[in-house]
Design an enzyme around this catalytic site. Structure first.
Site, PDB file in Angstrom:
ATOM      1  N   CYS A  58     -14.377  20.952  -4.124  1.00 36.75           N
ATOM      2  CA  CYS A  58     -13.898  20.233  -5.297  1.00 36.75           C
ATOM      3  C   CYS A  58     -12.383  20.161  -5.188  1.00 36.75           C
ATOM      4  CB  CYS A  58     -14.308  20.950  -6.583  1.00 36.75           C
ATOM      5  SG  CYS A  58     -13.566  20.197  -8.044  1.00 36.75           S
ATOM      6  N   HIS A 110     -26.070  24.675  -8.936  1.00 38.56           N
ATOM      7  CA  HIS A 110     -25.155  23.918  -8.067  1.00 38.56           C
ATOM      8  C   HIS A 110     -24.231  24.952  -7.425  1.00 38.56           C
ATOM      9  CE1 HIS A 110     -22.563  20.220  -7.400  1.00 38.56           C
ATOM     10  NE2 HIS A 110     -21.633  21.151  -7.333  1.00 38.56           N
TER      11      HIS A 110
HETATM   12  P1  HMG Z   1      -6.236  10.459 -16.960  1.00 40.10           P
HETATM   13  O1  HMG Z   1      -5.139  10.179 -15.980  1.00 40.10           O
HETATM   14  O2  HMG Z   1      -6.009  11.548 -17.943  1.00 40.10           O
HETATM   15  O3  HMG Z   1      -6.732   9.182 -17.705  1.00 40.10           O
HETATM   16  O4  HMG Z   1      -7.547  10.779 -16.131  1.00 40.10           O
HETATM   17  P2  HMG Z   1      -6.000   8.102 -18.507  1.00 40.10           P
HETATM   18  O5  HMG Z   1      -7.015   7.619 -19.463  1.00 40.10           O
HETATM   19  O6  HMG Z   1      -4.673   8.587 -19.003  1.00 40.10           O
HETATM   20  O7  HMG Z   1      -5.717   6.956 -17.418  1.00 40.10           O
HETATM   21  C1  HMG Z   1      -4.754   7.087 -16.402  1.00 40.10           C
HETATM   22  C2  HMG Z   1      -4.985   6.017 -15.337  1.00 40.10           C
HETATM   23  O8  HMG Z   1      -6.282   6.222 -14.727  1.00 40.10           O
HETATM   24  C3  HMG Z   1      -5.014   4.615 -15.937  1.00 40.10           C
HETATM   25  O9  HMG Z   1      -4.586   3.735 -14.924  1.00 40.10           O
HETATM   26  C4  HMG Z   1      -6.489   4.374 -16.173  1.00 40.10           C
HETATM   27  O10 HMG Z   1      -6.832   3.020 -16.172  1.00 40.10           O
HETATM   28  C5  HMG Z   1      -7.096   5.063 -14.960  1.00 40.10           C
HETATM   29  P3  HMG Z   1      -3.052   3.226 -14.867  1.00 40.10           P
HETATM   30  O11 HMG Z   1      -2.838   2.602 -16.202  1.00 40.10           O
HETATM   31  O12 HMG Z   1      -2.218   4.477 -14.623  1.00 40.10           O
HETATM   32  O13 HMG Z   1      -3.064   2.299 -13.706  1.00 40.10           O
HETATM   33  N1  HMG Z   1      -8.471   5.513 -15.202  1.00 40.10           N
HETATM   34  C6  HMG Z   1      -9.520   5.162 -14.440  1.00 40.10           C
HETATM   35  N2  HMG Z   1      -9.616   4.392 -13.345  1.00 40.10           N
HETATM   36  C7  HMG Z   1     -10.859   4.230 -12.830  1.00 40.10           C
HETATM   37  N3  HMG Z   1     -11.954   4.809 -13.332  1.00 40.10           N
HETATM   38  C8  HMG Z   1     -11.892   5.590 -14.417  1.00 40.10           C
HETATM   39  C9  HMG Z   1     -10.623   5.783 -15.017  1.00 40.10           C
HETATM   40  N4  HMG Z   1     -10.215   6.485 -16.088  1.00 40.10           N
HETATM   41  C10 HMG Z   1      -8.895   6.314 -16.195  1.00 40.10           C
HETATM   42  N5  HMG Z   1     -13.004   6.165 -14.894  1.00 40.10           N
HETATM   43  C11 HMG Z   1      -9.850  11.163 -15.723  1.00 40.10           C
HETATM   44  C12 HMG Z   1      -8.717  11.258 -16.715  1.00 40.10           C
HETATM   45  C13 HMG Z   1     -11.013  11.985 -16.184  1.00 40.10           C
HETATM   46  C14 HMG Z   1     -10.265   9.724 -15.579  1.00 40.10           C
HETATM   47  C15 HMG Z   1      -9.326  11.642 -14.360  1.00 40.10           C
HETATM   48  O14 HMG Z   1      -8.811  12.925 -14.519  1.00 40.10           O
HETATM   49  C16 HMG Z   1     -10.375  11.636 -13.311  1.00 40.10           C
HETATM   50  O15 HMG Z   1     -10.873  10.620 -12.868  1.00 40.10           O
HETATM   51  N6  HMG Z   1     -10.753  12.825 -12.859  1.00 40.10           N
HETATM   52  C17 HMG Z   1     -11.741  12.902 -11.813  1.00 40.10           C
HETATM   53  C18 HMG Z   1     -12.164  14.243 -11.692  1.00 40.10           C
HETATM   54  C19 HMG Z   1     -13.149  14.358 -10.565  1.00 40.10           C
HETATM   55  O16 HMG Z   1     -13.722  13.391 -10.063  1.00 40.10           O
HETATM   56  N7  HMG Z   1     -13.359  15.622 -10.127  1.00 40.10           N
HETATM   57  C20 HMG Z   1     -14.276  15.909  -9.113  1.00 40.10           C
HETATM   58  C21 HMG Z   1     -15.680  15.751  -9.604  1.00 40.10           C
HETATM   59  S1  HMG Z   1     -16.241  17.086 -10.636  1.00 40.10           S
HETATM   60  C22 HMG Z   1     -16.769  18.283  -9.519  1.00 40.10           C
HETATM   61  O17 HMG Z   1     -16.589  18.137  -8.330  1.00 40.10           O
HETATM   62  C23 HMG Z   1     -17.515  19.468 -10.030  1.00 40.10           C
HETATM   63  C24 HMG Z   1     -19.026  19.360  -9.804  1.00 40.10           C
HETATM   64  O18 HMG Z   1     -19.326  19.148  -8.437  1.00 40.10           O
HETATM   65  C25 HMG Z   1     -19.731  20.625 -10.294  1.00 40.10           C
HETATM   66  C26 HMG Z   1     -19.110  21.896  -9.716  1.00 40.10           C
HETATM   67  O19 HMG Z   1     -19.060  22.070  -8.492  1.00 40.10           O
HETATM   68  O20 HMG Z   1     -18.694  22.690 -10.533  1.00 40.10           O
HETATM   69  C27 HMG Z   1     -19.619  18.173 -10.589  1.00 40.10           C
HETATM   70 MG    MG Z   2     -19.497  20.724  -6.960  1.00 39.63          MG
END
Ligand code: HMG
Ligand code: MG
Length: 321
Positions: free
Chosen positions: A254, A221
């Site tokens: 990202c 990737h």
């Molecule tokens: P958090 O804030 O630590 O989670 O997030 P939490 O459990 O404390 O929850 C906080 C709030 O988020 C709560 O809502 C939860 O309900 C909500 P509130 O009570 O404040 O209203 N929540 C969610 N809502 C919807 N869907 C969920 C969810 N989980 C919690 N699944 C968490 C932790 C991991 C969820 C957060 O940090 C997150 O969503 N991160 C997303 C990271 C992301 O998408 N990054 C980009 C993708 S990875 C990437 O690009 C790399 C890749 O391409 C490979 C590469 O290039 O290396 C794959």
């Molecule tokens: Mg990526």
């Protein structure tokens, strides 16, 4: 003087290209893209022959608002036999959303992706937890997904360098890769999140990985920030790894990797592979059209050099002589 062993004899005859533009690409756009545009892009990519089109993420909309509406996207895309549309799932909340989508739509989800990292700092920024905590979450997510009959793909981010910690030890990448495979991932995609890798570091890392993990369970990737995406893809293929992630029109980056640009453009990868006589099952011109569609929707020129060359060629052939 030769500096690297020639591995050309190991090149695979066919390569699976995993399209990540609708997820990795669009997650990094400053504004959110309407569901209808995302659906139209995914439909075009699938009809170009891509057998895997990563279509969204059930992540927190607070952190990555661009991926809101993933269930609506999944409900509206045209299903094609042989094409899968995986989505990222970061935790059990995301898994519950995935299950609710499946139940409401009556359409099997089939595949999800989980994502870890090879550095603690990146794991904390991206998912607000340590690597161990994240893998514990993914153990639960993977168990539940496998019980549904879904496939689970894994990612290891920052495998070639971390924007917060700098150098990343190859042993760390191997360790996280193994742990994701042990959880039940059928394949782990090795992420060059910042695009800092070069053919040299790709050879060094895959030399180590391939000694421990079957090539069929690995993918690459490569983000193209430093212009190394194609060279890195080729270097990986020379290790017999035959799955590469790419992003149409070179979209994306990202949100947690400052300055990172999109993945290597799918059009460039497909053009290179076809030129080498390697099959992908992808129709290059339809892929270029999909890239034009999304570039126009975003109001910018495609990031794919091969697409630009094809478009210029088309213009020349239409110009009055
Ligand atoms: P958090 O804030 O630590 O989670 O997030 P939490 O459990 O404390 O929850 C906080 C709030 O988020 C709560 O809502 C939860 O309900 C909500 P509130 O009570 O404040 O209203 N929540 C969610 N809502 C919807 N869907 C969920 C969810 N989980 C919690 N699944 C968490 C932790 C991991 C969820 C957060 O940090 C997150 O969503 N991160 C997303 C990271 C992301 O998408 N990054 C980009 C993708 S990875 C990437 O690009 C790399 C890749 O391409 C490979 C590469 O290039 O290396 C794959
Ligand atoms: Mg990526």
């Amino acid at each position: 003087m030769s500096v690297a062993t020639n591995r050309v004899g190991l090149l695979p005859a066919a390569v699976r290209v995993v399209e990540v533009g609708p997820r990795d690409g669009l997650q990094n756009e400053p504004g959110s893209i309407p569901v209808a545009t995302r659906v139209a892009l995914i439909d075009r990519l699938a009809s170009a022959g891509l057998s895997m089109v990563e279509s969204g993420a059930f992540v927190s909309p607070k952190w990555v608002p661009q991926m809101a509406g993933t269930a609506e996207v999944l409900s509206a895309i045209a299903r094609r036999p042989g094409t899968r549309f995986p989505v990222l799932v970061p935790n059990m909340k995301g898994l519950e959303t995935a299950l609710a989508y499946q139940q409401a739509s009556g359409i099997a989800l089939e595949e999800i992706a989980v994502f870890s990292a090879a550095s603690e700092a990146f794991s904390l920024k991206n998912t607000h937890c340590t690597i161990d905590e994240g893998l514990a979450r993914f153990a639960e997510v993977t168990r539940a997904a496998l019980a549904q009959g879904w496939r689970v793909r894994g990612y290891v981010s920052v495998a070639f360098g971390c924007p917060y910690e700098g150098e990343v030890a190859a042993a760390r990448v191997l360790d996280v890769t193994r742990r994701l495979l042990d959880l039940g991932c059928y394949e782990v995609s090795i992420g060059d999140t910042t695009g800092i890798g070069t053919a040299g570091s790709v050879h060094r890392l895959f030399d180590l990985l391939i000694a421990q993990v079957p090539a069929a369970r690995l993918a690459g990737h490569f983000h193209d920030t430093w212009g190394q995406g194609l060279a890195n893809t080729l270097a990986m293929l020379e290790h017999g790894v035959a799955t590469v992630d790419a992003s149409v029109a070179g979209l994306g980056g990202c949100p947690y990797s400052p300055g990172a640009t999109g993945n290597v453009a799918t059009e460039d990868v497909v053009w290179m592979l076809h030129g080498m006589g390697i099959e992908t099952g992808v129709d290059f011109d339809r892929l270029v059209d999909a890239g034009c569609f999304i570039s126009e929707a975003l109001g910018r020129r495609t990031g794919s050099r091969a697409a630009r060359a094809r478009l210029a060629e088309r213009e020349r052939s239409q110009a009055p002589s």
